[in-house]
Design an enzyme around this catalytic site. Structure first.
Site, PDB file in Angstrom:
ATOM      1  N   SER A  24       0.832  -1.212   0.000  1.00 47.13           N
ATOM      2  CA  SER A  24       0.000   0.000   0.000  1.00 47.13           C
ATOM      3  C   SER A  24       0.862   1.255   0.000  1.00 47.13           C
ATOM      4  O   SER A  24       0.333   2.366  -0.008  1.00 47.13           O
ATOM      5  CB  SER A  24      -0.935  -0.009   1.213  1.00 47.13           C
ATOM      6  OG  SER A  24      -0.211  -0.223   2.411  1.00 47.13           O
ATOM      7  N   ASN A 112      -2.620  -2.517  12.950  1.00 50.67           N
ATOM      8  CA  ASN A 112      -4.076  -2.404  12.843  1.00 50.67           C
ATOM      9  C   ASN A 112      -4.607  -1.156  13.558  1.00 50.67           C
ATOM     10  O   ASN A 112      -5.440  -0.434  13.023  1.00 50.67           O
ATOM     11  CB  ASN A 112      -4.755  -3.656  13.398  1.00 50.67           C
ATOM     12  CG  ASN A 112      -4.431  -4.883  12.563  1.00 50.67           C
ATOM     13  OD1 ASN A 112      -3.795  -4.754  11.505  1.00 50.67           O
ATOM     14  ND2 ASN A 112      -4.840  -6.051  13.024  1.00 50.67           N
ATOM     15  N   THR A 157     -40.465  25.562 -11.285  1.00 45.53           N
ATOM     16  CA  THR A 157     -40.747  24.173 -10.880  1.00 45.53           C
ATOM     17  C   THR A 157     -40.922  23.438 -12.201  1.00 45.53           C
ATOM     18  O   THR A 157     -41.401  24.034 -13.183  1.00 45.53           O
ATOM     19  CB  THR A 157     -42.023  24.033 -10.031  1.00 45.53           C
ATOM     20  OG1 THR A 157     -43.140  24.443 -10.825  1.00 45.53           O
ATOM     21  CG2 THR A 157     -41.979  24.869  -8.761  1.00 45.53           C
ATOM     22  N   HIS A 158     -40.513  22.196 -12.266  1.00 46.81           N
ATOM     23  CA  HIS A 158     -40.556  21.412 -13.518  1.00 46.81           C
ATOM     24  C   HIS A 158     -39.776  22.113 -14.632  1.00 46.81           C
ATOM     25  O   HIS A 158     -40.047  21.910 -15.808  1.00 46.81           O
ATOM     26  CB  HIS A 158     -41.995  21.190 -13.998  1.00 46.81           C
ATOM     27  CG  HIS A 158     -42.931  20.701 -12.935  1.00 46.81           C
ATOM     28  ND1 HIS A 158     -43.166  19.359 -12.692  1.00 46.81           N
ATOM     29  CD2 HIS A 158     -43.666  21.375 -12.004  1.00 46.81           C
ATOM     30  CE1 HIS A 158     -44.025  19.239 -11.694  1.00 46.81           C
ATOM     31  NE2 HIS A 158     -44.332  20.454 -11.247  1.00 46.81           N
ATOM     32  N   SER A 279     -13.592  25.307 -28.215  1.00 45.50           N
ATOM     33  CA  SER A 279     -13.673  24.056 -28.978  1.00 45.50           C
ATOM     34  C   SER A 279     -12.548  24.034 -29.996  1.00 45.50           C
ATOM     35  O   SER A 279     -12.183  25.071 -30.548  1.00 45.50           O
ATOM     36  CB  SER A 279     -15.027  23.996 -29.676  1.00 45.50           C
ATOM     37  OG  SER A 279     -14.946  23.190 -30.836  1.00 45.50           O
ATOM     38  N   LYS A 285     -17.448  28.581 -29.946  1.00 47.76           N
ATOM     39  CA  LYS A 285     -17.837  27.942 -28.694  1.00 47.76           C
ATOM     40  C   LYS A 285     -17.150  28.526 -27.455  1.00 47.76           C
ATOM     41  O   LYS A 285     -15.989  28.895 -27.486  1.00 47.76           O
ATOM     42  CB  LYS A 285     -17.544  26.435 -28.739  1.00 47.76           C
ATOM     43  CG  LYS A 285     -18.438  25.647 -29.647  1.00 47.76           C
ATOM     44  CD  LYS A 285     -19.920  25.717 -29.291  1.00 47.76           C
ATOM     45  CE  LYS A 285     -20.241  24.980 -28.008  1.00 47.76           C
ATOM     46  NZ  LYS A 285     -20.061  23.524 -28.170  1.00 47.76           N
ATOM     47  N   ASN A 287     -17.372  27.061 -23.577  1.00 49.36           N
ATOM     48  CA  ASN A 287     -18.001  25.953 -22.847  1.00 49.36           C
ATOM     49  C   ASN A 287     -17.820  26.049 -21.329  1.00 49.36           C
ATOM     50  O   ASN A 287     -16.760  26.453 -20.857  1.00 49.36           O
ATOM     51  CB  ASN A 287     -17.427  24.625 -23.339  1.00 49.36           C
ATOM     52  CG  ASN A 287     -17.728  24.376 -24.806  1.00 49.36           C
ATOM     53  OD1 ASN A 287     -18.780  24.789 -25.303  1.00 49.36           O
ATOM     54  ND2 ASN A 287     -16.806  23.741 -25.501  1.00 49.36           N
ATOM     55  N   GLU A 292     -19.361  21.494 -15.749  1.00 45.85           N
ATOM     56  CA  GLU A 292     -19.609  20.127 -16.245  1.00 45.85           C
ATOM     57  C   GLU A 292     -18.735  19.107 -15.523  1.00 45.85           C
ATOM     58  O   GLU A 292     -19.191  18.021 -15.166  1.00 45.85           O
ATOM     59  CB  GLU A 292     -19.348  20.068 -17.755  1.00 45.85           C
ATOM     60  CG  GLU A 292     -20.427  20.786 -18.541  1.00 45.85           C
ATOM     61  CD  GLU A 292     -20.088  20.896 -20.015  1.00 45.85           C
ATOM     62  OE1 GLU A 292     -20.992  20.755 -20.834  1.00 45.85           O
ATOM     63  OE2 GLU A 292     -18.913  21.129 -20.359  1.00 45.85           O
ATOM     64  N   TYR A 319      -9.838  -6.878  11.866  1.00 48.96           N
ATOM     65  CA  TYR A 319      -9.139  -6.408  10.675  1.00 48.96           C
ATOM     66  C   TYR A 319      -9.130  -7.470   9.581  1.00 48.96           C
ATOM     67  O   TYR A 319      -8.945  -8.651   9.832  1.00 48.96           O
ATOM     68  CB  TYR A 319      -7.690  -6.018  11.021  1.00 48.96           C
ATOM     69  CG  TYR A 319      -6.912  -5.582   9.791  1.00 48.96           C
ATOM     70  CD1 TYR A 319      -7.030  -4.291   9.305  1.00 48.96           C
ATOM     71  CD2 TYR A 319      -6.116  -6.487   9.089  1.00 48.96           C
ATOM     72  CE1 TYR A 319      -6.353  -3.895   8.154  1.00 48.96           C
ATOM     73  CE2 TYR A 319      -5.438  -6.110   7.945  1.00 48.96           C
ATOM     74  CZ  TYR A 319      -5.569  -4.810   7.477  1.00 48.96           C
ATOM     75  OH  TYR A 319      -4.909  -4.425   6.349  1.00 48.96           O
ATOM     76  N   GLN A 324      -7.651  -2.334   3.443  1.00 45.98           N
ATOM     77  CA  GLN A 324      -6.627  -1.479   2.836  1.00 45.98           C
ATOM     78  C   GLN A 324      -7.222  -0.708   1.649  1.00 45.98           C
ATOM     79  O   GLN A 324      -6.804   0.398   1.344  1.00 45.98           O
ATOM     80  CB  GLN A 324      -5.446  -2.351   2.387  1.00 45.98           C
ATOM     81  CG  GLN A 324      -4.273  -1.574   1.817  1.00 45.98           C
ATOM     82  CD  GLN A 324      -3.021  -2.437   1.712  1.00 45.98           C
ATOM     83  OE1 GLN A 324      -2.366  -2.702   2.711  1.00 45.98           O
ATOM     84  NE2 GLN A 324      -2.704  -2.879   0.516  1.00 45.98           N
TER      85      GLN A 324
HETATM   86  N1  ARG Z   1      -1.360  -1.458   4.989  1.00 48.85           N
HETATM   87  C1  ARG Z   1      -2.275  -2.057   5.883  1.00 48.85           C
HETATM   88  C2  ARG Z   1      -3.682  -1.426   5.658  1.00 48.85           C
HETATM   89  O1  ARG Z   1      -3.742  -0.376   5.118  1.00 48.85           O
HETATM   90  C3  ARG Z   1      -1.881  -1.797   7.291  1.00 48.85           C
HETATM   91  C4  ARG Z   1      -2.440  -2.746   8.280  1.00 48.85           C
HETATM   92  C5  ARG Z   1      -1.837  -4.100   8.097  1.00 48.85           C
HETATM   93  N2  ARG Z   1      -2.326  -5.021   9.071  1.00 48.85           N
HETATM   94  C6  ARG Z   1      -2.243  -6.351   8.909  1.00 48.85           C
HETATM   95  N3  ARG Z   1      -2.771  -7.058   9.852  1.00 48.85           N
HETATM   96  N4  ARG Z   1      -1.718  -6.884   7.840  1.00 48.85           N
HETATM   97  O2  ARG Z   1      -4.675  -1.991   5.964  1.00 48.85           O
END
Ligand code: ARG
Length: 454
Positions: A24, A112, A157-158, A279, A285, A287, A292, A319, A324
């Site tokens: 991650s 965690n 309205t509408h 454009s 144009k 825009n 948007e 967990y 993640q």
């Molecule tokens: N990178 C992990 C996450 O974002 C961190 C926690 C990892 N915990 C574990 N028990 N593997 O969730």
């Protein structure tokens, strides 16, 4: 590849593809500051409780601060690391820098509770920025409204012309919506500002941690009251994504009207050149891309909210690695709303308001037909009858290609003897708006009071 911190019970190194799949770091690296803040508070608490020595806590803190500095100066890069996530990246780097003391940092802590804390701290920091930007949009609308207390326009309205209002009154509707958005975001922040640190992996810890103290050090309101809940829930992220979805819904409706109102068909407003695009093929144009894109990005934010709800819905406590995935949906929501608000406010601030066109539209659509019926009510005729008389007069005007203002008193009298010369004043645009004096109505007096009350 460096040996994993958890490699003790493994006989083989992680497969290269699994390593990339699992990592991650490419997205959680943005929480480096919060991760370091959390670790400094945690190690200070460990030493206060006599769990690690004061020297170790000091060397951990200064090591972490030097890491933060090097990250910010671009001297320490994430991309040439094979650490699994930001938590391991920083801990590994710390141990490289200060030796054994670095290995004591994680005492009584799990990734965690650490990752849940980091996300909460990160979200709180970004929420402050979002509220600041939203306040700026509200202030911009207040300023424009103050200049347009008597800018008549049709209310719809509408998408059919309904009754006359003013442009100020119209903008105040969005001010109210955005004020509620601020309240909603701020209210969920109260629940985000709860520290899960000390929940450990799921079952707390046997070390005598002072969880309240760490929470306080980190500026959190309190610490979580159940260790399973502390690591398992991401409802704070879902609440945030939901508040931002509602905000985007408001911005998207506003955008839709800006797109319509700036079209040649309406011409109520004209967007500034600096906030419009051209454009590549059609030279004429201009825009409304900012509006948007805002409307489009609303879909993306809703998508993030749905992702979060679906990621979480089937997970057994506590967990699971699925969680993640919460991070990217959360970060994308933050980036999107922060990216939307600045150009949106600029677009609104610089748009030109075509007061004549708005008034013309308010005059053209029989928006005073209700006031005509109300006029006859004041002459003693029941509303159901006056509604019909007014409707017949509108029909007559359409057949004769004219408007209610332009009819003669004789023509009026053919529909009811109760009409008198005062009818013309009663149905003028000015009267129709100025007489709407109840709280929240469009009369300039009411709107002015409302704006002052902000
Ligand atoms: N990178 C992990 C996450 O974002 C961190 C926690 C990892 N915990 C574990 N028990 N593997 O969730």
């Amino acid at each position: 590849m460096a040996k994993k911190m958890w490699a003790g019970r493994f006989e083989k190194a992680t497969d290269k593809d699994v390593n990339d799949y699992n990592s991650s770091l490419p997205f959680d690296c943005r929480m480096y500051k919060q991760d370091i803040e959390g670790s400094i508070a945690h190690s200070a608490m460990l030493s206060k409780q006599g769990i690690i020595s004061e020297e170790d806590a000091k060397s951990i803190a200064s090591g972490l601060l030097s890491i933060m500095e090097d990250i910010e100066d671009g001297k320490l890069l994430f991309d040439n690391s094979d650490a699994e996530d930001i938590h391991m990246f920083i801990e590994e780097e710390l141990t490289n820098r200060i030796g054994d003391a670095g290995k004591r940092l994680h005492t009584g802590r799990s990734r965690n509770d650490q990752v849940a804390l980091d996300q909460r701290l990160y979200l709180l920091d970004e929420t402050a920025t979002i509220i600041e930007k939203l306040d700026l949009l509200i202030q911009t609308l207040v300023d424009i409204a103050k200049d347009n207390l008597e800018t008549w326009m049709p209310g719809y309205t509408h998408l059919q012309r309904a009754q006359p209002i003013t442009f100020a009154h119209y903008l105040c509707a969005y001010i109210e919506m955005f004020k509620r958005d601020v309240e909603r975001i701020a209210a969920s922040s109260k629940r985000t500002a709860i520290s899960p640190l000390g929940s450990g992996a799921l079952a707390g810890t046997t070390y005598p941690l002072d969880r309240e103290w760490t929470a306080d050090q980190l500026g959190m309101n309190s610490c979580s009251q159940n260790s399973l809940d502390g690591v398992a829930d991401r409802d704070f992220a879902i609440e945030f994504a939901s508040s931002i979805s509602i905000l985007m819904m408001h911005l998207s409706r506003f955008s839709e009207e800006i797109i319509l109102y700036s079209s040649q068909e309406f011409k109520f407003i004209e967007l500034d050149d600096a906030y419009s695009t051209g454009s590549s093929m059609m030279p004429q144009k201009k825009n409304p891309d900012v509006a948007e894109l805002t409307r489009g990005k609303t879909g993306r934010v809703y998508g993030n909210l749905i992702s979060l709800l679906v990621i979480m819905k089937g997970l057994p406590l506590t967990y699971n690695k699925d969680m993640q995935e919460v991070q990217e949906a959360l970060f994308d929501t933050i980036d999107t709303i922060e990216g939307v608000l600045t150009p949106f406010t600029g677009m609104v601030k610089t748009m030109k308001i075509n007061k004549d066109r708005m008034a013309e539209a308010a005059l053209g659509g029989f928006t005073n037909a209700t006031d005509l019926a109300d006029y006859l009510v004041r002459k003693g005729i029941p509303f159901r009858n006056t509604h019909e008389i007014s409707g017949k007069l509108v029909h007559y005007c359409i057949e004769n290609n004219t408007t209610l203002e332009k009819l003669s008193l004789d023509e009026y009298k053919q529909f009811s003897e109760a009409f008198d010369n005062d009818v013309f004043d009663a149905i003028s645009l000015k009267t129709c708006v100025e007489k709407r004096l109840v709280t929240g109505a469009p009369s300039p007096m009411q709107v002015k009071l409302y704006l002052e009350s902000l």
